[in-house]
Design an enzyme around this catalytic site. Structure first.
Site, mmCIF file in Angstrom:
data_model
loop_
_atom_site.group_PDB
_atom_site.id
_atom_site.type_symbol
_atom_site.label_atom_id
_atom_site.label_comp_id
_atom_site.label_asym_id
_atom_site.label_seq_id
_atom_site.Cartn_x
_atom_site.Cartn_y
_atom_site.Cartn_z
ATOM 1 N N ALA A 111 0.877 -1.181 0.000
ATOM 2 C CA ALA A 111 0.000 0.000 0.000
ATOM 3 C C ALA A 111 0.911 1.226 0.000
ATOM 4 C CB ALA A 111 -0.908 -0.003 1.213
ATOM 5 N N VAL A 112 1.400 1.551 -1.173
ATOM 6 C CA VAL A 112 2.426 2.591 -1.309
ATOM 7 C C VAL A 112 1.802 3.869 -1.879
ATOM 8 C CG1 VAL A 112 4.549 3.167 -2.559
ATOM 9 C CG2 VAL A 112 4.273 0.901 -1.545
ATOM 10 N N ASP A 200 -3.537 -7.666 -4.456
ATOM 11 C CA ASP A 200 -3.515 -6.223 -4.701
ATOM 12 C C ASP A 200 -4.215 -5.561 -3.530
ATOM 13 O OD1 ASP A 200 -2.312 -6.474 -7.143
ATOM 14 O OD2 ASP A 200 -3.941 -5.604 -8.303
ATOM 15 N N VAL A 201 -3.939 -4.275 -3.315
ATOM 16 C CA VAL A 201 -4.577 -3.606 -2.176
ATOM 17 C C VAL A 201 -5.903 -2.960 -2.569
ATOM 18 C CG1 VAL A 201 -3.493 -1.310 -2.385
ATOM 19 C CG2 VAL A 201 -4.034 -2.238 -0.117
ATOM 20 N N HIS A 222 -8.092 -14.981 -14.619
ATOM 21 C CA HIS A 222 -8.482 -13.577 -14.833
ATOM 22 C C HIS A 222 -9.936 -13.525 -15.298
ATOM 23 C CE1 HIS A 222 -8.397 -9.455 -16.133
ATOM 24 N NE2 HIS A 222 -7.109 -9.339 -15.872
ATOM 25 N N GLU A 292 2.617 -9.271 -13.796
ATOM 26 C CA GLU A 292 1.568 -10.230 -14.159
ATOM 27 C C GLU A 292 2.026 -11.079 -15.358
ATOM 28 O OE1 GLU A 292 -2.831 -9.472 -13.704
ATOM 29 O OE2 GLU A 292 -2.637 -9.247 -15.873
ATOM 30 N N ASP A 315 -14.649 -8.142 -11.032
ATOM 31 C CA ASP A 315 -14.791 -6.697 -11.138
ATOM 32 C C ASP A 315 -16.229 -6.463 -11.559
ATOM 33 O OD1 ASP A 315 -14.866 -4.043 -12.118
ATOM 34 O OD2 ASP A 315 -12.704 -4.082 -12.457
#
Ligand code: UD2
Length: 341
Positions: A111-112, A200-201, A222, A292, A315
């Site tokens: 988490a940048v 992923d965050v 995916h 990926e 999603d």
């Protein structure tokens, strides 16, 4: 007599009428029940018929397993190399929970910079749905340790915060994860946990995600490409890149937003991907989908032992949602221009 005969005429028409009605009735009956009259013989229960149906079922299964068609493969419950594909209804969570009653699980996230905003919702949703009842360590890597808000955590859950450099380009932040994994899996996690899940965050858990996802090497199909033909997979196709996958190779297109495995397997995976990223950088190239692409390359030649269906990565903007009974881990929609730069 003559007069009598004339008197009987209406009576004769009356009988003819009745006869016509009766015949019409019989015809109607025949039409309605014609299939009853020509009913097929009762089901053939002879040994030959049973053998034939077993043979047919066998062929059907063979087709499902052997087909090179990505559409069928992703909807299967087994890959062609016999790894399970996890769909709702394929597992009994009570049995699996018992088998894993002393398993230690890690969740690895970066988490940048501005992505710090996604951390708390992710962790809070993890507390509701992720590995409930199990021993969990959240490994959070951030350049903003002081800004981290800790969620209310269940017993047996711990949060580790680690400082990490903030690369300027978002692609480098994303790829940096492989480098950090090579170090942490070897030096820390090997003694602290049994399995590591990397995510992923900018995601939220939306339904149960439990020990059914644990395995030696686990990857997620995916959601955009689960019904696509292999040729449409966005693998790296330039031979100059170390992530190159030739046409005709590969089974599924996996998404880097969720994968995992035993700690030593993730060490091997991250070493290979990291090496590829560094070699590409030396040639001044970057794989089409950054880490990926390297992950996909690794998984083509090191088959996952368990594959997660798109239930585990969804999603809400994607189509084909009717095939996905549970949407367990959702991408959070974000304005890339606002969070990346
Ligand atoms: C896709 C993949 C992602 C990765 C990336 C290509 C999805 C949902 N995920 O993500 O797994 O393969 O393409 O590199 O499609 N991050 C930060 N700070 C930043 C930038 C990135 O912390 O400034 C971390 C964060 O954990 C984020 C991850 O890197 O979730 C991937 O970056 P992204 O989500 O912006 O990339 P995206 O959505 O294209």
């Amino acid at each position: 007599m003559h007069g009598n005969w004339k008197n009987m005429l209406p009576l004769r028409s009356y009988f003819i009428g009745i006869l016509v009605v009766f015949m019409l009735f019989i015809m109607g009956f025949c039409i309605k029940y014609i299939d009853l009259m020509f009913q097929p013989k009762p089901t053939d229960c002879s040994l030959k018929a049973v053998e034939k149906s077993i043979e047919l079922a066998h062929c059907e299964r063979k087709l499902l397993i052997n087909t090179g068609n990505g559409r069928k493969m992703a909807l299967n419950v087994l890959t062609p190399w016999l790894a399970p594909i996890i769909w709702d209804g394929t597992f009994d969570i009570n049995i699996l929970d018992n088998q894993h009653n002393s398993t230690r699980i890690g969740l690895f996230v970066f988490a940048v910079k501005k992505y710090i905003r996604f951390l708390l919702p992710l962790l809070e949703s993890a507390e509701r749905y992720f590995m409930i009842g199990h021993n969990v360590t959240y490994y959070v890597f951030t350049d903003k340790v002081k800004e981290v808000v800790k969620p209310k955590m269940a017993d047996g859950h711990t949060l580790q915060l680690h400082d990490v450099v903030a690369d300027e380009r978002w692609q480098d932040v994303s790829m940096r994860r492989m480098e950090i994994l090579t170090v942490f899996t070897k030096e820390h996690m090997a003694n602290e946990i049994d399995y590591l899940v990397c995510a992923d965050v900018d995601m939220v858990f939306n339904d149960h995600v439990g020990v059914e996802i644990l395995g030696d090497l686990v990857a997620t199909i995916h959601p955009v490409f689960f019904l696509s033909e292999k040729g449409a997979f966005p693998y790296e196709r330039r031979p100059i890149s170390t992530a190159y996958i030739p046409h005709g190779h590969g089974d599924f297109y996996y998404m880097a937003a969720l994968y995992g495995g035993k700690v030593d397997e993730i060490y091997k995976l991250s070493m290979a991907c990291r090496k590829g990223i560094v070699e590409d950088k030396k040639k001044n190239i970057e794989a089409v989908w950054q880490e990926e692409s390297h992950l996909n390359r690794y998984l083509v030649y090191n088959k996952p032992t368990k594959v997660l269906s798109p239930e585990y990565l969804w999603d809400s903007r994607f189509g084909n949602g009717q095939l996905i009974k549970k949407k367990r881990f959702l991408v959070v929609s974000k304005n890339n221009d606002k969070v990346r730069y």
